[in-house]
Scaffold this active site. Structure first.
Site, short mmCIF file in Angstrom:
data_model
loop_
_atom_site.label_atom_id
_atom_site.label_comp_id
_atom_site.label_asym_id
_atom_site.label_seq_id
_atom_site.Cartn_x
_atom_site.Cartn_y
_atom_site.Cartn_z
N ASN A 89 0.71 -1.03 -0.13
CA ASN A 89 0.09 -0.11 0.09
C ASN A 89 0.78 1.42 0.21
OD1 ASN A 89 -2.33 1.70 0.84
ND2 ASN A 89 -0.72 2.09 2.50
N SER A 140 -4.23 3.04 -8.24
CA SER A 140 -5.04 4.16 -8.19
C SER A 140 -5.77 4.30 -9.60
CB SER A 140 -4.12 5.37 -8.17
OG SER A 140 -4.75 6.77 -8.54
N TYR A 153 3.78 9.62 -11.31
CA TYR A 153 2.71 8.97 -10.58
C TYR A 153 1.74 7.94 -11.32
CZ TYR A 153 -0.95 7.79 -7.00
OH TYR A 153 -1.86 7.51 -6.06
N SER A 156 3.84 5.22 -12.39
CA SER A 156 4.00 4.04 -11.46
C SER A 156 2.82 3.12 -11.09
CB SER A 156 4.51 4.75 -10.28
OG SER A 156 3.45 5.44 -9.53
N LYS A 157 1.53 3.68 -11.34
CA LYS A 157 0.40 3.12 -11.05
C LYS A 157 -0.07 2.33 -12.01
CE LYS A 157 -0.03 4.31 -6.80
NZ LYS A 157 0.14 3.57 -5.48
N ILE A 186 -9.63 9.41 -2.26
CA ILE A 186 -10.06 9.02 -0.86
C ILE A 186 -9.60 10.00 0.14
CG2 ILE A 186 -9.62 7.02 0.78
CD1 ILE A 186 -10.96 6.25 -1.83
#
Ligand code: NDP
Length: 255
Positions: A89, A140, A153, A156-157, A186
């Protein structure tokens, strides 16, 4: 598998989704390994896990996933003798256009969000084969949808989702399942850590009501519930899957 008595390692357990996920496993009767860099925050999660289940067995490991993957797995096995579930996570984001960012940003984000997951998976896999356990990764909406100013980002996801599918196939013959959740926005400190001011964060959250079909952002508990589902026997025939936990955002497109 019933999660009672299972040894579950949650990275990024010192905040947000990881902290609430750790509590959810504690409530199920799992033995939970809490890792993160911020020791005070890890202790706060320890307290919350004990509030969820006063008999819970915990191990706190203050560590950086980019440098300490082997140590994290070794300390888990030293303490509990086995590993049943790995929840990858820990993660973070940095902003910037390709015109402005340098390769150091790309390396930092990829090292944390992807390379560490590779290493933790590599060190954990032999132990998960022994227990017939499983892995749940945290991606994500940015893994499938593209956002300007977030290239490292998003990349990477996207990669962690493909990594999940490849590892699911590698480990399927050994009966180890590997899945990934894909949260929408979130309510955690995530966006403030990216550098949003209080005002920008409030504006972003308000706008998020329009970008999520259910008209609201999500709570960490809603992601934790999905992780618990994928880690448990309720999903025993599911592997290589991406579970969106995003209020329907993945199904939307601008018009
Ligand atoms: P938080 O910022 O609240 O938590 C991030 C966690 O990751 C912290 O526990 C932090 O630990 C840990 N972490 C980050 N870098 C490292 C590192 N190098 N070594 C060890 N631990 C590290 O954010 P969230 O809970 O929201 O994020 C959890 C995951 O969910 C991330 O992978 C994120 O990308 C993903 N996500 C979040 C969304 C959101 O809207 N909140 C949306 C979609 C995905 P410490 O503070 O101790 O360093």
């Amino acid at each position: 598998m019933s999660l009672a008595g299972k040894v579950v390692l949650v990275t990024g357990a010192s905040s947000g989704i990881g902290a609430v996920t750790a509590q959810a496993f504690a409530k199920q009767g799992s033995k939970v390994v809490l890792t993160g860099r911020n020791e005070a925050n890890l202790k706060a999660t320890e307290k919350a896990c004990k509030a969820a289940n006063c008999k819970v067995e915990l191990l706190l490991i203050t560590a950086d996933v980019t440098t300490d993957a082997e140590k994290i797995i070794k300390r888990t096995i030293d303490k509990f003798g086995k590993l049943d579930v790995l929840v990858n996570n820990a993660g973070y984001g940095e902003l910037g256009s390709i015109l402005d960012i340098d390769v150091d940003q790309f390396d930092r984000v990829l090292n944390t969000n992807l390379r560490s997951v590779f290493l933790l998976t590599k060190y954990a896999a032999p132990h998960l084969i022994k227990t017939q356990g499983n892995i749940v990764n945290v991606s994500s909406i940015a893994g499938t949808r593209s956002f300007a100013g977030a290239v490292a980002y998003c990349t990477s996801k996207a990669a962690i989702e493909q990594f999940t599918r490849c590892i699911a196939l590698d480990l399927a013959p050994k009966n180890v399942r590997v899945n990934v959740v894909s949260p929408g926005t979130i309510l955690t400190d995530f966006h403030k850590r990216i550098g949003f001011s209080e005002e920008e964060d409030a504006k972003f959250l308000e706008h998020s009501k329009t970008t999520h079909a259910l008209g609201r952002v999500g709570e960490p508990k809603e992601v934790a519930d999905g992780i618990i589902f994928l880690a448990s026997d309720s999903s025993s025939f599911i592997t290589g899957a991406t579970l969106p936990i995003d209020g329907g955002r993945h199904a939307m497109c601008p018009r």
